[in-house]
Design an enzyme around this catalytic site. Sequence first.
Site, PDB file in Angstrom:
ATOM      1  N   PRO A  47      -1.834 -10.309   3.113  1.00  0.00           N
ATOM      2  CA  PRO A  47      -2.083  -9.586   1.856  1.00  0.00           C
ATOM      3  C   PRO A  47      -2.217  -8.079   2.008  1.00  0.00           C
ATOM      4  O   PRO A  47      -2.538  -7.398   1.037  1.00  0.00           O
ATOM      5  CB  PRO A  47      -3.406 -10.190   1.391  1.00  0.00           C
ATOM      6  CG  PRO A  47      -4.101 -10.603   2.638  1.00  0.00           C
ATOM      7  CD  PRO A  47      -3.042 -10.945   3.645  1.00  0.00           C
ATOM      8  N   CYS A  48      -1.935  -7.514   3.184  1.00  0.00           N
ATOM      9  CA  CYS A  48      -2.264  -6.104   3.383  1.00  0.00           C
ATOM     10  C   CYS A  48      -1.545  -5.179   2.397  1.00  0.00           C
ATOM     11  O   CYS A  48      -2.025  -4.098   2.098  1.00  0.00           O
ATOM     12  CB  CYS A  48      -1.995  -5.671   4.812  1.00  0.00           C
ATOM     13  SG  CYS A  48      -0.324  -5.987   5.373  1.00  0.00           S
ATOM     14  N   ARG A  49      -0.381  -5.590   1.901  1.00  0.00           N
ATOM     15  CA  ARG A  49       0.321  -4.693   0.991  1.00  0.00           C
ATOM     16  C   ARG A  49       0.349  -5.200  -0.450  1.00  0.00           C
ATOM     17  O   ARG A  49       1.005  -4.617  -1.309  1.00  0.00           O
ATOM     18  CB  ARG A  49       1.749  -4.480   1.495  1.00  0.00           C
ATOM     19  CG  ARG A  49       1.876  -3.170   2.242  1.00  0.00           C
ATOM     20  CD  ARG A  49       3.296  -2.722   2.441  1.00  0.00           C
ATOM     21  NE  ARG A  49       4.279  -3.764   2.290  1.00  0.00           N
ATOM     22  CZ  ARG A  49       5.568  -3.514   2.154  1.00  0.00           C
ATOM     23  NH1 ARG A  49       6.001  -2.286   2.138  1.00  0.00           N
ATOM     24  NH2 ARG A  49       6.421  -4.512   2.028  1.00  0.00           N
TER      25      ARG A  49
END
Lengths: 339, 314
Positions: B258-260
């Site tokens: 989910p980092c982006r």
Amino acid sequence: MARIEEEKGSLLQFAPFQSAVDEGFWHRLSSLKLNKLGIDDSPLPITGFYAPCSHSQVSNHLTLLTDSLPADDNEQSVTPALGHGNRNRCSVPGIIYNTNTLEAYHAVDKKSLLKEEAKKIWEDILSGKAVEDSSVLSRFFLISFADLKKWSFHYWFAFPALVLDPPAKLVELKPAAQWFTSEEAESVSAACNEWRNSSLTSDVPFFLVIITSDAHATVRHLKDWEACQGDGQKVLFGFYDPCHLPNNPGWPLRNFLALICLRWNLQKFNFFCYRENRGFADLALSLVGEALVTVPQGWRDCQYVPNAVGWERNRGRSISRNVDLAKSMDPTRLAISAA
Amino acid sequence: MVLSQRLHEAFKGTVERITGPRTVSAFKEKGVLSVSEFVIAGDNLVAKCPTWSWESGEPSKRKPYLPADKQLLITRNVPCLRRAASVEEEYEAAGGEILLDTEESEGWLATHGKPKETKSDEDENLPSMEALDINEQNCIQSIPSYFKSEEEEDIPDMADYEDPDNLVETDPATLQSTYLVAHEPDDDNILRTRTYDVSITYDKYYQTPRVWLTGYDESRMLLQPELVLEDVSQDHARKTVTIEDHPHLPGKHASVHPCRHGAVMKKIIDVLMSRGVEPEVDKYLFLFLKFVASVIPTIEYDYTMDFDLGSSSR
């Protein structure tokens, strides 16, 4: 050749139920075995879940999840009772016969066990319990051996079905969208969606579809059958069909047929294989058929128990299944993968 | 597991423990969700797409900041008829639209085949945040190393389990040996139908939903997570899809990192707003799942939206 085709076509053939076991089920079984059951190998009641077919290209399965087994601690979980009212999880009662050794697992007398389980369905049909709680018609069981040293699980499902002899005949079978008039179809879709959306009925897998002469459809409980007679109404016997095939109804119809012919003395009737697309009634995928059933000889004798079939086949063969969960359960491997 | 990934997880875990969940909405500003907004968006997804349902997951993994019966969203038995890799090859060869994965065009489509420069820039455009650097090389290594013991295992010989009683059920009413799975479009007799359980969890650190994939083969046996990568768009398989412990279910599962997500969602929301559509937070998951569909293009989960996105239309 043509005649063989014709004969084949008139025989009602059912697509077998397929099992699916979530990894979480084996995790909980292992912890139950280690923390609570020990060497106690008595049969354990479990809950299986299924839902109507929801895609034109894949069938749904009878699924075992973590929640299929009781929790091993005695703490009452906060979760409401077993997904009741969850439309994607219609509960089906089942039993797991978990043996302590591989030898005992292979030595299980499969034929008599199947007969024993089928007898429960038979008795529920005779007593009328199956009309009150129709999920017992799809009763299932599995035998298993949990090798907790190797994190390997052997198992074999059975979905007992009472055998009609002579087999039921199929007069016709077509997509529900073609069988109903467009007016009726619209009303049937609406009634089914309403049934599926209500938390009181969404997980009730067997039902009646009543269509009045002015094309108005309602979905009713099986126990309302007597009340639904007369006045030129059409009555169809509906069930949540896990199967997606266009020419065959799914397995739950088998014991339903037995119930219908025994309970209501019907020999010719319409059934409705309810299927969905993206969670809503899809009458192009759903089927309506007309079945011809003769009450088999002996069924009226009180001591009689019909033959049953239903051991699950694995890629078309009668073989046991095995799942290896060492990767997610072996502490050594978990430690290595975490390093 | 790769060291940087481990370190990041430890860091993320600590941050999650000591910080409270987001309570102030920053949906439009940052593309992220507060816990209560996640529940609102989840309720709406379940209502509009009933193949999705809320579940409580493992009791021991329950997150106190989410309602006990609404820990994760899940849709089971989702068909995946073809491998993403093979679809992409054909699509690209035909000069079709492909996902542009550059800083400027996050998650959007190019309509005239794959631009050359995107390919050459690939290394510069990795999805990295300060604390996280999943680069192409690391990811490729991490998966085989996790599963390297694969070869040691005996593949159980089916014949060993052949029933000794010779359990033959002759029953004319049982439909025999018909594939109960999709009819295969190709004629080489290799069954390609897989099914997936797709789940969505709330990632407290990134404050976005997170998608997890559990794959099954055509006989509904668990698929190794490495094989799941065949169903991930090849751009992402090498970058943003990782194999980790599921926050609510047992075992390791493939997940779209989910980092982006927040940044991509922010872009989508900006585009909507520039068109005069006021996005509503309860539609978040529809937008999100539409974006995730570019990562897992052949997994046919439901995110149908037959209504408008924003309030301006109502």
